[in-house]
Design a protein around this motif. Structure first.
Motif, PDB file in Angstrom:
ATOM      1  N   SER A  41       0.819  -1.207   0.000  1.00  0.00           N
ATOM      2  CA  SER A  41       0.000   0.000   0.000  1.00  0.00           C
ATOM      3  C   SER A  41       0.854   1.259   0.000  1.00  0.00           C
ATOM      4  CB  SER A  41      -0.903   0.024   1.229  1.00  0.00           C
ATOM      5  OG  SER A  41      -1.629   1.243   1.279  1.00  0.00           O
ATOM      6  N   ALA A  42       0.360   2.273  -0.659  1.00  0.00           N
ATOM      7  CA  ALA A  42       1.006   3.585  -0.635  1.00  0.00           C
ATOM      8  C   ALA A  42       0.780   4.277   0.706  1.00  0.00           C
ATOM      9  CB  ALA A  42       0.453   4.448  -1.768  1.00  0.00           C
ATOM     10  N   ARG A  43      -0.144   3.755   1.477  1.00  0.00           N
ATOM     11  CA  ARG A  43      -0.588   4.437   2.706  1.00  0.00           C
ATOM     12  C   ARG A  43       0.553   4.969   3.590  1.00  0.00           C
ATOM     13  NH1 ARG A  43      -5.597   6.117   2.876  1.00  0.00           N
ATOM     14  NH2 ARG A  43      -6.396   4.087   2.308  1.00  0.00           N
ATOM     15  N   VAL A  47       8.657   9.490  -4.015  1.00  0.00           N
ATOM     16  CA  VAL A  47       9.489   8.455  -3.378  1.00  0.00           C
ATOM     17  C   VAL A  47       8.662   7.277  -2.843  1.00  0.00           C
ATOM     18  CG1 VAL A  47      11.400  10.016  -2.883  1.00  0.00           C
ATOM     19  CG2 VAL A  47       9.565   9.770  -1.204  1.00  0.00           C
ATOM     20  N   CYS A  48       7.444   7.142  -3.382  1.00  0.00           N
ATOM     21  CA  CYS A  48       6.583   6.045  -2.925  1.00  0.00           C
ATOM     22  C   CYS A  48       7.164   4.682  -3.329  1.00  0.00           C
ATOM     23  CB  CYS A  48       5.182   6.196  -3.524  1.00  0.00           C
ATOM     24  SG  CYS A  48       4.041   4.892  -2.999  1.00  0.00           S
ATOM     25  N   GLN A  49       7.134   3.757  -2.389  1.00  0.00           N
ATOM     26  CA  GLN A  49       7.513   2.373  -2.668  1.00  0.00           C
ATOM     27  C   GLN A  49       6.397   1.443  -2.200  1.00  0.00           C
ATOM     28  OE1 GLN A  49      11.436   1.517  -1.128  1.00  0.00           O
ATOM     29  NE2 GLN A  49      12.345   3.299  -2.138  1.00  0.00           N
ATOM     30  N   GLY A  50       5.177   1.926  -2.357  1.00  0.00           N
ATOM     31  CA  GLY A  50       4.013   1.201  -1.861  1.00  0.00           C
ATOM     32  C   GLY A  50       3.730  -0.115  -2.564  1.00  0.00           C
ATOM     33  N   CYS A  51       4.250  -0.286  -3.753  1.00  0.00           N
ATOM     34  CA  CYS A  51       4.163  -1.575  -4.444  1.00  0.00           C
ATOM     35  C   CYS A  51       5.408  -1.737  -5.300  1.00  0.00           C
ATOM     36  CB  CYS A  51       2.878  -1.677  -5.284  1.00  0.00           C
ATOM     37  SG  CYS A  51       2.919  -0.731  -6.816  1.00  0.00           S
ATOM     38  N   ASP A  52       5.487  -2.852  -6.026  1.00  0.00           N
ATOM     39  CA  ASP A  52       6.724  -3.148  -6.763  1.00  0.00           C
ATOM     40  C   ASP A  52       6.915  -2.335  -8.039  1.00  0.00           C
ATOM     41  OD1 ASP A  52       7.531  -4.958  -4.920  1.00  0.00           O
ATOM     42  OD2 ASP A  52       6.743  -6.711  -5.979  1.00  0.00           O
ATOM     43  N   LEU A  53       5.891  -1.576  -8.437  1.00  0.00           N
ATOM     44  CA  LEU A  53       5.983  -0.907  -9.744  1.00  0.00           C
ATOM     45  C   LEU A  53       7.011   0.224  -9.781  1.00  0.00           C
ATOM     46  CD1 LEU A  53       2.263  -0.780 -10.941  1.00  0.00           C
ATOM     47  CD2 LEU A  53       4.026  -2.483 -11.395  1.00  0.00           C
ATOM     48  N   HIS A  54       7.403   0.729  -8.622  1.00  0.00           N
ATOM     49  CA  HIS A  54       8.354   1.852  -8.624  1.00  0.00           C
ATOM     50  C   HIS A  54       9.739   1.417  -9.103  1.00  0.00           C
ATOM     51  CE1 HIS A  54      10.836   0.697  -5.163  1.00  0.00           C
ATOM     52  NE2 HIS A  54       9.729   0.058  -4.794  1.00  0.00           N
ATOM     53  N   GLY A  55      10.058   0.106  -8.979  1.00  0.00           N
ATOM     54  CA  GLY A  55      11.395  -0.379  -9.308  1.00  0.00           C
ATOM     55  C   GLY A  55      11.809  -0.155 -10.756  1.00  0.00           C
ATOM     56  N   SER A  66      -5.062   6.333 -12.057  1.00  0.00           N
ATOM     57  CA  SER A  66      -5.377   5.437 -10.936  1.00  0.00           C
ATOM     58  C   SER A  66      -4.109   4.865 -10.324  1.00  0.00           C
ATOM     59  CB  SER A  66      -6.234   4.267 -11.433  1.00  0.00           C
ATOM     60  OG  SER A  66      -7.372   4.739 -12.103  1.00  0.00           O
ATOM     61  N   VAL A  67      -3.110   4.619 -11.160  1.00  0.00           N
ATOM     62  CA  VAL A  67      -1.824   4.058 -10.739  1.00  0.00           C
ATOM     63  C   VAL A  67      -0.737   5.018 -11.214  1.00  0.00           C
ATOM     64  CG1 VAL A  67      -0.221   2.118 -11.070  1.00  0.00           C
ATOM     65  CG2 VAL A  67      -2.674   1.687 -10.785  1.00  0.00           C
ATOM     66  N   LYS A  68       0.211   5.321 -10.339  1.00  0.00           N
ATOM     67  CA  LYS A  68       1.161   6.407 -10.634  1.00  0.00           C
ATOM     68  C   LYS A  68       2.484   5.952 -11.251  1.00  0.00           C
ATOM     69  CE  LYS A  68      -1.640   9.463  -8.620  1.00  0.00           C
ATOM     70  NZ  LYS A  68      -3.104   9.335  -8.786  1.00  0.00           N
ATOM     71  N   HIS A  69       2.701   4.660 -11.349  1.00  0.00           N
ATOM     72  CA  HIS A  69       3.907   4.191 -12.038  1.00  0.00           C
ATOM     73  C   HIS A  69       3.539   3.352 -13.270  1.00  0.00           C
ATOM     74  CE1 HIS A  69       6.505   5.086  -8.393  1.00  0.00           C
ATOM     75  NE2 HIS A  69       7.339   5.400  -9.377  1.00  0.00           N
ATOM     76  N   PHE A  70       4.365   3.433 -14.286  1.00  0.00           N
ATOM     77  CA  PHE A  70       4.215   2.690 -15.539  1.00  0.00           C
ATOM     78  C   PHE A  70       4.566   1.221 -15.319  1.00  0.00           C
ATOM     79  CE2 PHE A  70       6.473   2.002 -19.893  1.00  0.00           C
ATOM     80  CZ  PHE A  70       5.331   1.479 -20.482  1.00  0.00           C
ATOM     81  N   ALA A 130      -5.069  -1.270  -6.005  1.00  0.00           N
ATOM     82  CA  ALA A 130      -5.467  -1.056  -4.606  1.00  0.00           C
ATOM     83  C   ALA A 130      -4.344  -0.380  -3.820  1.00  0.00           C
ATOM     84  CB  ALA A 130      -5.830  -2.398  -3.962  1.00  0.00           C
ATOM     85  N   ALA A 131      -3.101  -0.767  -4.081  1.00  0.00           N
ATOM     86  CA  ALA A 131      -1.958  -0.174  -3.368  1.00  0.00           C
ATOM     87  C   ALA A 131      -1.854   1.316  -3.655  1.00  0.00           C
ATOM     88  CB  ALA A 131      -0.663  -0.878  -3.778  1.00  0.00           C
ATOM     89  N   CYS A 132      -2.118   1.695  -4.896  1.00  0.00           N
ATOM     90  CA  CYS A 132      -1.921   3.098  -5.306  1.00  0.00           C
ATOM     91  C   CYS A 132      -3.119   3.985  -4.997  1.00  0.00           C
ATOM     92  CB  CYS A 132      -1.594   3.144  -6.797  1.00  0.00           C
ATOM     93  SG  CYS A 132      -0.555   4.554  -7.246  1.00  0.00           S
ATOM     94  N   ARG A 133      -4.249   3.381  -4.736  1.00  0.00           N
ATOM     95  CA  ARG A 133      -5.495   4.109  -4.547  1.00  0.00           C
ATOM     96  C   ARG A 133      -5.424   5.276  -3.535  1.00  0.00           C
ATOM     97  NH1 ARG A 133     -11.026   1.558  -4.777  1.00  0.00           N
ATOM     98  NH2 ARG A 133     -12.327   3.133  -3.837  1.00  0.00           N
ATOM     99  N   PRO A 134      -4.667   5.140  -2.423  1.00  0.00           N
ATOM    100  CA  PRO A 134      -4.600   6.268  -1.483  1.00  0.00           C
ATOM    101  C   PRO A 134      -4.124   7.588  -2.109  1.00  0.00           C
ATOM    102  CG  PRO A 134      -3.749   4.285  -0.440  1.00  0.00           C
ATOM    103  CD  PRO A 134      -3.984   3.936  -1.884  1.00  0.00           C
ATOM    104  N   TRP A 135      -3.275   7.517  -3.118  1.00  0.00           N
ATOM    105  CA  TRP A 135      -2.839   8.769  -3.772  1.00  0.00           C
ATOM    106  C   TRP A 135      -3.998   9.443  -4.475  1.00  0.00           C
ATOM    107  CZ3 TRP A 135       1.217  10.560  -1.748  1.00  0.00           C
ATOM    108  CH2 TRP A 135       2.321   9.764  -1.440  1.00  0.00           C
ATOM    109  N   LEU A 136      -4.764   8.652  -5.237  1.00  0.00           N
ATOM    110  CA  LEU A 136      -5.915   9.218  -5.959  1.00  0.00           C
ATOM    111  C   LEU A 136      -6.944   9.753  -4.968  1.00  0.00           C
ATOM    112  CD1 LEU A 136      -7.487   9.770  -8.564  1.00  0.00           C
ATOM    113  CD2 LEU A 136      -8.417   7.440  -8.389  1.00  0.00           C
TER     114      LEU A 136
END
Ligand code: URA
Ligand code: SF4
Length: 211
Positions: free
Chosen positions: A3-5, A29-37, A98-102, A122-128
Motif C-alpha cells: 500500500s502507498a498508505r 518516493v513512494c515504494q508502496g508496491c513493486d511498480l516503482h522499481g 489510478s496508478v502512478k507508475h508505468f 489497490a496499493a496506489c489508490r490512497p494517492w488518488l
C-alpha cells in the motif's frame, strides 16, 4: 499487504495548491508496491488544484513515464484533441491516473504496457483518494474500466453504464467513459469511429455540466 498508505503525508484540505504539491513530493518516493522499481519516475496528477472537473486515467504509458506527466503520448493526444473539441482547457482541469507508475514488459527496445494488477491498483489508490479529497471537484470522469472500478466499485459495468451520471464517494457527478487508448486500439474503423463519437459526447456532457 502492499500500500502507498505509509508514504502519504498529512495534508490540510484548505490550501489545495500547497497540499497537492506536498502529495506530489511524497509520491515521488513512494515504494508502496513493486511498480516503482522498473519505472523511471512517479507520474503524479497535473493541472488545477482547485479544478471542478478531474479526469482519471489508468496508469502512465511509456511516454508519460519518461516525461513525468500524464497523457502526453498518443492517448493523450486523442484526449487533448477531444477536450479542445468540447471547449475544455486542460489547464483548468486536473488530470491524473489510478496508478502512478508505468507497468511494462521490456521487449527488445520497446516497453509494452501491461495492465496493472488489482493489488497494484489497490496499493496506489490512497494517492488518488488524497488528490480527490484535496480538490473536491464537482465532477470526476473515469477514463476506462480501471478508473471506473476504483471510483464506482468492481460491480460497475463500463459498456452498460458509460456516460451515465453516477454518484461516487468523491464527486456528486461521476461519469465513466472509454479510455482513449482503448479507442486507438480498435482495428475496425467504423467501430473506432463510433467509440470516438461516444467519447466526444461524454466529454461534451462533462463540459456542459462541471461548473
Ligand atoms: N494512459 C493513461 O491511462 N494515462 C496516461 O497518463 C497515459 C495513457
Ligand atoms: Fe506507490 Fe503507486 Fe508507484 Fe505503487 S504504483 S510504488 S503505490 S506510487
Amino acid at each position: 499487504g502492499v500500500s502507498a498508505r505509509p508514504f502519504l503525508p498529512e495534508v490540510s484540505t484548505g490550501e489545495s495548491s500547497q497540499s497537492i504539491a506536498r502529495l506530489r513530493e511524497a509520491a515521488a518516493v513512494c515504494q508502496g508496491c513493486d511498480l516503482h522499481g522498473p519505472a523511471t519516475q512517479t507520474v503524479f496528477g497535473v493541472g488545477n488544484p482547485n479544478a471542478k472537473l478531474v479526469l482519471v486515467g489508468e496508469q502512465p504509458g511509456d511516454r508519460e513515464d519518461l516525461a513525468g506527466e500524464p497523457f502526453v503520448g498518443p492517448a493523450g493526444q486523442l484526449l487533448r484533441e477531444t477536450l479542445n473539441d468540447v471547449g475544455l482547457d486542460p489547464a483548468e482541469l486536473y488530470i491524473t491516473n489510478s496508478v502512478k507508475h508505468f507497468k511494462f514488459k521490456p521487449t527488445g527496445k520497446r516497453r509494452l504496457h501491461v495492465k496493472p494488477a488489482a493489488r497494484e491498483v489497490a496499493a496506489c489508490r490512497p494517492w488518488l483518494e488524497a488528490e480527490l479529497d484535496v480538490i473536491r471537484p464537482k465532477m470526476v470522469v473515469a477514463l476506462g474500466a480501471t478508473a471506473a472500478g476504483v471510483l464506482l466499485g468492481p460491480g460497475f459495468r463500463l459498456l452498460k453504464s458509460r456516460g451515465q451520471v453516477q454518484r461516487s464517494d468523491h464527486a456528486k457527478w461521476t461519469i465513466a467513459t472509454y479510455h482513449p487508448s482503448a479507442i486507438l486500439r480498435v482495428p475496425n474503423e467504423a467501430t473506432r469511429e463510433t467509440m470516438r463519437q461516444a467519447f466526444l459526447d461524454d466529454l461534451h456532457f462533462a463540459a456542459e455540466h462541471y461548473r
